[in-house]
Scaffold this motif. Sequence first.
Motif, PDB file in Angstrom:
ATOM      1  N   LYS A  10      -4.433  19.895  29.558  1.00 25.56           N
ATOM      2  CA  LYS A  10      -2.793  20.317  29.947  1.00 25.56           C
ATOM      3  C   LYS A  10      -2.135  18.964  30.367  1.00 25.56           C
ATOM      4  CE  LYS A  10       0.194  23.782  31.994  1.00 25.56           C
ATOM      5  NZ  LYS A  10       0.479  24.952  32.802  1.00 25.56           N
ATOM      6  N   ASN A  11      -1.171  18.677  29.989  1.00 20.74           N
ATOM      7  CA  ASN A  11      -0.301  17.611  30.120  1.00 20.74           C
ATOM      8  C   ASN A  11      -1.546  16.194  30.391  1.00 20.74           C
ATOM      9  OD1 ASN A  11       2.012  19.160  30.427  1.00 20.74           O
ATOM     10  ND2 ASN A  11       1.397  19.641  32.620  1.00 20.74           N
ATOM     11  N   ILE A  15      -8.082  20.227  33.162  1.00 15.69           N
ATOM     12  CA  ILE A  15      -7.995  21.030  34.321  1.00 15.69           C
ATOM     13  C   ILE A  15      -9.020  22.024  34.770  1.00 15.69           C
ATOM     14  CG2 ILE A  15      -5.472  21.294  34.003  1.00 15.69           C
ATOM     15  CD1 ILE A  15      -5.675  23.855  32.661  1.00 15.69           C
ATOM     16  N   GLU A  44     -11.598  32.167  30.409  1.00 14.66           N
ATOM     17  CA  GLU A  44     -10.415  31.729  29.193  1.00 14.66           C
ATOM     18  C   GLU A  44     -10.347  32.431  27.920  1.00 14.66           C
ATOM     19  OE1 GLU A  44      -7.730  30.066  29.739  1.00 14.66           O
ATOM     20  OE2 GLU A  44      -8.090  28.933  31.553  1.00 14.66           O
ATOM     21  N   PRO A  67      -3.343  26.070  21.044  1.00 15.90           N
ATOM     22  CA  PRO A  67      -2.835  27.425  21.338  1.00 15.90           C
ATOM     23  C   PRO A  67      -2.616  28.432  20.023  1.00 15.90           C
ATOM     24  CG  PRO A  67      -1.820  25.716  22.721  1.00 15.90           C
ATOM     25  CD  PRO A  67      -2.427  25.142  21.682  1.00 15.90           C
ATOM     26  N   ASP A  75      -2.254  29.044  28.481  1.00 16.00           N
ATOM     27  CA  ASP A  75      -1.578  28.373  29.473  1.00 16.00           C
ATOM     28  C   ASP A  75      -1.973  26.892  29.685  1.00 16.00           C
ATOM     29  OD1 ASP A  75       0.694  27.565  31.257  1.00 16.00           O
ATOM     30  OD2 ASP A  75      -0.552  27.971  33.117  1.00 16.00           O
ATOM     31  N   PHE A  76      -2.435  26.193  28.337  1.00 11.45           N
ATOM     32  CA  PHE A  76      -2.940  25.042  28.172  1.00 11.45           C
ATOM     33  C   PHE A  76      -2.398  24.098  26.947  1.00 11.45           C
ATOM     34  CE2 PHE A  76      -6.465  27.822  27.397  1.00 11.45           C
ATOM     35  CZ  PHE A  76      -6.544  27.596  26.185  1.00 11.45           C
ATOM     36  N   ASP A  77      -2.796  23.235  26.981  1.00  7.50           N
ATOM     37  CA  ASP A  77      -2.260  22.247  25.629  1.00  7.50           C
ATOM     38  C   ASP A  77      -3.240  22.556  24.342  1.00  7.50           C
ATOM     39  OD1 ASP A  77      -0.088  21.489  26.865  1.00  7.50           O
ATOM     40  OD2 ASP A  77      -0.640  19.785  27.386  1.00  7.50           O
ATOM     41  N   TYR A  78      -4.571  22.127  24.832  1.00  8.18           N
ATOM     42  CA  TYR A  78      -5.675  22.582  23.940  1.00  8.18           C
ATOM     43  C   TYR A  78      -6.929  22.691  24.530  1.00  8.18           C
ATOM     44  CZ  TYR A  78      -6.062  17.160  24.045  1.00  8.18           C
ATOM     45  OH  TYR A  78      -6.108  16.209  24.567  1.00  8.18           O
TER      46      TYR A  78
END
Length: 87
Positions: A10-11, A15, A44, A67, A75-78
């Motif tokens: 994420k970003n 994480i 997850e 996603p 709630d993450f980018d990949y």
Amino acid sequence: MVKLWIKIIKNDKIIKDVVVEREEKFDYSLFSDYITEGLYSLDEATPVIIKNHIFNFAKYNVVRFLPSDFIETVDFDYVWVENLDKF
């Protein structure tokens, strides 16, 4: 031996991550089981795995789940999955 590093990104930062290890020989028919096991331990959702994901993993030893590959909202980018046993 199966050794996959599963990272939640994420970003542009990790994480969460986990290494899935099994003593058995890698089997592509069990690929979804490996992914499910790792993501379950991270609490997850599991993505929908299509043929293209498996082909990318076989060719490049990595695969990325976006996603849009998940049924639930995430709630993450990949999710990045790397094969550590090949290196």
